[in-house]
Design a protein around this motif. Structure first.
Motif, short mmCIF file in Angstrom:
data_model
loop_
_atom_site.label_atom_id
_atom_site.label_comp_id
_atom_site.label_asym_id
_atom_site.label_seq_id
_atom_site.Cartn_x
_atom_site.Cartn_y
_atom_site.Cartn_z
N TYR A 240 51.12 64.35 -31.37
CA TYR A 240 52.08 64.78 -30.35
C TYR A 240 52.05 63.96 -29.05
O TYR A 240 52.85 64.20 -28.17
N ALA A 241 51.09 63.07 -28.87
CA ALA A 241 51.00 62.42 -27.56
C ALA A 241 50.43 61.01 -27.61
O ALA A 241 49.72 60.63 -28.54
N ARG A 242 50.80 60.27 -26.56
CA ARG A 242 50.18 58.98 -26.27
C ARG A 242 49.46 59.14 -24.95
O ARG A 242 50.08 59.53 -23.95
N ILE A 243 48.17 58.86 -24.95
CA ILE A 243 47.39 58.97 -23.71
C ILE A 243 47.31 57.60 -23.06
O ILE A 243 47.00 56.62 -23.72
N HIS A 244 47.62 57.56 -21.77
CA HIS A 244 47.58 56.29 -21.03
C HIS A 244 46.51 56.40 -19.95
O HIS A 244 46.52 57.34 -19.15
N VAL A 245 45.62 55.43 -19.92
CA VAL A 245 44.62 55.37 -18.85
C VAL A 245 44.55 53.94 -18.33
O VAL A 245 44.97 53.01 -19.02
N VAL A 246 44.05 53.81 -17.12
CA VAL A 246 43.91 52.49 -16.53
C VAL A 246 42.50 51.98 -16.84
O VAL A 246 41.53 52.74 -16.74
N SER A 247 42.40 50.72 -17.20
CA SER A 247 41.09 50.16 -17.55
C SER A 247 40.13 50.26 -16.37
O SER A 247 40.52 50.15 -15.21
N GLY A 248 38.89 50.52 -16.69
CA GLY A 248 37.87 50.57 -15.65
C GLY A 248 37.78 51.88 -14.90
O GLY A 248 37.04 51.99 -13.92
N THR A 249 38.52 52.89 -15.31
CA THR A 249 38.48 54.17 -14.61
C THR A 249 37.63 55.18 -15.39
O THR A 249 37.26 54.97 -16.53
N PRO A 277 56.73 70.30 -30.33
CA PRO A 277 57.40 69.23 -29.58
C PRO A 277 58.35 68.45 -30.47
O PRO A 277 58.05 68.17 -31.62
N ARG A 278 59.51 68.11 -29.91
CA ARG A 278 60.48 67.31 -30.67
C ARG A 278 60.34 65.83 -30.36
O ARG A 278 61.17 65.03 -30.77
N ARG A 279 59.35 65.51 -29.57
CA ARG A 279 59.11 64.09 -29.28
C ARG A 279 57.64 63.92 -28.95
O ARG A 279 56.91 64.89 -28.79
N ILE A 280 57.25 62.66 -28.85
CA ILE A 280 55.88 62.34 -28.47
C ILE A 280 55.78 62.37 -26.95
O ILE A 280 56.63 61.79 -26.25
N TYR A 281 54.78 63.05 -26.43
CA TYR A 281 54.61 63.12 -24.98
C TYR A 281 53.71 61.99 -24.48
O TYR A 281 52.75 61.62 -25.14
N ASP A 282 54.03 61.50 -23.30
CA ASP A 282 53.15 60.54 -22.65
C ASP A 282 52.30 61.28 -21.64
O ASP A 282 52.82 62.00 -20.79
N VAL A 283 51.00 61.09 -21.75
CA VAL A 283 50.05 61.76 -20.86
C VAL A 283 49.29 60.69 -20.09
O VAL A 283 48.62 59.85 -20.70
N GLN A 292 48.05 69.35 -6.49
CA GLN A 292 46.92 70.15 -6.96
C GLN A 292 46.29 69.56 -8.21
O GLN A 292 45.52 70.21 -8.87
N GLY A 293 46.64 68.33 -8.54
CA GLY A 293 45.93 67.71 -9.65
C GLY A 293 46.78 67.28 -10.82
O GLY A 293 46.26 66.79 -11.80
N GLY A 294 48.08 67.47 -10.72
CA GLY A 294 48.89 67.00 -11.82
C GLY A 294 50.36 67.32 -11.61
O GLY A 294 50.71 68.08 -10.73
N TYR A 295 51.19 66.68 -12.39
CA TYR A 295 52.60 67.03 -12.40
C TYR A 295 53.20 66.61 -13.73
O TYR A 295 52.60 65.82 -14.47
N ALA A 296 54.35 67.16 -14.02
CA ALA A 296 54.99 66.84 -15.28
C ALA A 296 56.49 66.76 -15.08
O ALA A 296 57.06 67.53 -14.32
N GLY A 297 57.08 65.78 -15.70
CA GLY A 297 58.53 65.68 -15.69
C GLY A 297 58.92 65.40 -17.11
O GLY A 297 58.97 66.28 -17.95
N GLY A 298 59.16 64.13 -17.43
CA GLY A 298 59.35 63.75 -18.82
C GLY A 298 58.00 63.45 -19.43
O GLY A 298 57.82 63.46 -20.64
N SER A 299 57.03 63.14 -18.58
CA SER A 299 55.67 62.90 -19.04
C SER A 299 54.72 63.71 -18.17
O SER A 299 55.15 64.33 -17.20
N MET A 300 53.44 63.70 -18.55
CA MET A 300 52.45 64.43 -17.75
C MET A 300 51.60 63.43 -16.98
O MET A 300 51.22 62.40 -17.52
N VAL A 301 51.30 63.76 -15.75
CA VAL A 301 50.43 62.93 -14.94
C VAL A 301 49.31 63.85 -14.44
O VAL A 301 49.58 64.86 -13.78
N ILE A 302 48.09 63.51 -14.77
CA ILE A 302 46.98 64.43 -14.51
C ILE A 302 45.82 63.68 -13.86
O ILE A 302 45.43 62.60 -14.32
N THR A 303 45.29 64.25 -12.81
CA THR A 303 44.15 63.64 -12.12
C THR A 303 42.90 63.74 -12.97
O THR A 303 42.57 64.81 -13.49
#
Ligand code: ZN
Length: 614
Positions: A240-249, A277-283, A292-303
């Motif tokens: 259901y998802a693709r997880i994106h992280v920045v290198s070195g974090t 889910p009808r699509r793959i989510y980007d996290v 407060q630590g995150g938000y979501a629109g078309g994708s999720m952004v989480i601290t």
């Protein structure tokens, strides 16, 4: 990979230390919803259950915080910012008729000091692509899209554009993402913003002098940039998802564990809503706090960082944000913030941690903190955050418990938001159509039910502590980490940044020693609170407030202790992430050179001073 664990138990004083390196449990926080037109953030909670894989006994207690719901990112490339279409009115019309004495005019078009934020946050270095985010006050009689702002750098025009966004505080904004390339531009520059540069707006803009803001922008040499730069995106696919992280974090460090928690949390949201889910989510897991630590629109952004001062459990945050994506399938993208946040809190089973929403709402009523629903519905984000989310979540729970999930789902799908963004009347109509009762009737029935619940003193202490903590946390943000302050924050669409190869917007943040000390204190206060140590949490919160009240001076012994240890470690080149204080000794968890490896150091009080234990 980490030989050592420590564990924070309910008794804050109990800790284990196994070796020199520590796996720190991370914390996520609240969520906000970004909507296409008027962004409304929604907090979410996450409970991190990421457990260290190494030592079976070590339990990480992640602290998460609530998240915001960002603008809905659609699959295709999207306009950068939410464009408010809601409350815009028509252009100024004719002047008042001569017979009626014109009302005294108030100058309403102006730019105030402090209304500009720059990205990357904290410090601009040569080579950064600078984003400008400026709030402008405009007259009610003018559409925001008719208000142009000209931007000059050192007297040379950079661009001129109409206002194009609206923040969660409902101010109109100009957002210019990655608009100024600072390559070869180290030094001091004057950036000038001029609202309505051609003076097209007369009525409501009587004073032209306050239409202009001059800002001195220092671009530091690239050689001084020790923050992470030129990093890359790392992607991991899970169901259901693709997880994106920045290198070195920290998120890359803990990617395998994050993948497990993310998968389980998405599944929990699916189960709660009965929707696949009808699509793959980007996290996206990012290394700075926003809201407060995150938000979501078309994708999720989480601290996800090692000093997450917003608290909150990461699993709760992910469930919350997933609900914000999944519910769009039920609502056909026509949801309102009050219901969307309510549904997310309800489906997550709490906001910052597992919570009994009924008992908590009853405590809210009993302590006189209840806010009538119509006020919350029409003004969701500006209302006290924890109260708004709790009432929304508990109200959804009441509807579901009383009338069933299927009925609620139908109601959620039926709801059509009002065009002016004020939805209390529309909610009333829809409730009447679907439930045969007015908002007032249902609210009254619900309050009666809450009044029958026996008041739980622990619940009251927890609730009051949470409200106080998050008020202090947001006060800290507004003063010391302004781009994180939810009402004014830019909630970037991460795919825009990824496409431009930018990462600093999601990793860099202010790191003066005052930031380190206050963030460590906030982090520890939230953990105390979440583990039920209300009295100790209150003492620590009092100490944080005292520092904020006294120009960042730590005048009580507790604050002085945190300050002293952070400064001592800073002198060694260490960045403190946590301080586990135990009477006359303390364990400091730190990183070096912005690398995500965690180390520990033991301090003890020696005479009047804190020093590294021998
Ligand atoms: Zn939310």
């Amino acid at each position: 990979m980490w030989g050592i664990f420590y564990r924070l138990k309910h008794n804050y004083r109990t800790q284990w230390l196994a070796s020199t390196t520590v796996f720190l449990s991370l914390t996520l926080s609240g969520c906000s919803l970004l909507q296409e037109e008027a962004p409304t953030p929604v907090p979410i909670q996450a409970t991190s259950t990421v457990a260290p894989t190494v030592a079976p006994t070590a339990s990480l207690e992640p602290t998460l915080a609530p998240t915001l719901i960002p603008p809905t990112e659609t699959a295709e490339p999207v306009p950068v910012e939410p464009t408010p279409t809601a409350t815009v009115e028509t252009a100024p019309t004719d002047p008042p008729a001569p017979t009626t004495p014109p009302e005294p005019v108030q100058d309403a078009l102006f730019i105030e000091e402090g209304q500009l934020n720059l990205y990357p946050p904290g410090q601009i270095y040569e080579g950064d692509q600078v984003t400008f985010h400026l709030a402008v006050s405009i007259p009610d009689t003018v559409s925001f899209s008719n208000v142009a702002v000209r931007v000059d750098i050192d007297g040379e025009k950079l661009t001129e554009q109409a206002l194009n966004g609206r923040n969660l505080g409902r101010e109109y904004t100009l957002i210019l993402p990655l608009v100024w390339d600072t390559t070869g531009k180290a030094g001091t520059h004057t950036v000038t913003f001029t609202a309505d540069p051609n003076n097209l707006i007369q009525y409501g803009d009587e004073n032209l002098e306050n239409n202009r803001l001059d800002y001195e922008l220092v671009v530091r040499p690239a050689a001084e940039n020790f923050s992470r730069s030129n990093q890359s995106w790392v992607v991991k696919e899970i169901p259901y998802a693709r997880i994106h992280v920045v290198s070195g974090t920290a998120a890359e460090r803990d990617l395998e564990k994050l993948a497990i928690v993310t998968e389980a949390s998405i599944q929990k949201a699916i189960d709660a809503l009965g929707e696949e889910p009808r699509r793959i989510y980007d996290v996206y897991f990012i290394e700075r706090v926003i809201g407060q630590g995150g938000y979501a629109g078309g994708s999720m952004v989480i601290t996800y960082n090692d000093r997450n001062y917003t608290g909150g459990r990461i699993d709760e945050v992910i469930v919350h944000e997933t609900v914000h994506l999944l519910d769009q399938q039920i609502s056909n993208n026509s949801r309102i913030t009050f219901l969307a946040e309510g549904l997310a809190v309800y489906a997550s089973g709490g906001h910052y941690k597992p919570e009994d929403l009924n008992a908590r709402a009853a405590a809210l009523v009993a302590t006189g903190n209840y806010i009538p629903l119509t006020q919350i519905i029409d003004n969701f984000y500006p209302v006290q955050h924890e109260i708004g989310y709790l009432e929304a979540g508990a109200f959804v729970q009441y509807l579901v418990d009383t009338y069933g999930w299927d009925k609620f789902k139908e109601f959620y799908a039926d709801f059509q938001p009002a065009s002016d963004g004020f939805n209390a009347a529309r909610l009333n109509e829809t409730l009447l159509a679907d439930y045969g009762k007015t908002l007032e009737q249902i609210e009254q029935e619900w309050l009666t039910k809450l009044g029958e619940i026996t008041l739980d003193r622990e619940e009251v202490a927890d609730l009051n502590g949470s409200i106080r903590f998050y008020n202090i946390m947001r006060r800290y943000q507004a003063i010391h980490d302004p781009t994180a302050y939810f009402l004014e924050a830019w909630l970037p669409r991460p795919n825009l940044l990824r496409d431009r190869g930018a990462t600093a917007e999601l990793t860099r943040h202010p790191e003066q020693t005052i930031n380190l000390v206050l963030e460590v204190m906030l982090t520890e206060a939230e953990i105390l609170l979440r583990s039920g140590n209300f009295r100790q949490a209150e003492v620590l919160m009092g100490s944080i407030e005292r520092a904020l009240d006294n120009q960042n001076n730590f005048i009580d012994p507790l604050g002085a202790t945190y300050n002293e240890i952070v400064l001592e470690a800073y002198g060694r080149g260490y960045e403190i992430q946590r301080i586990l204080l135990d009477g006359q000794s303390a364990i400091a968890v730190y990183t070096i050179n912005n690398q995500p490896t965690l180390y520990t150091l033991e301090y003890s009080r020696q005479g009047a001073a804190w020093a590294v234990a021998q």
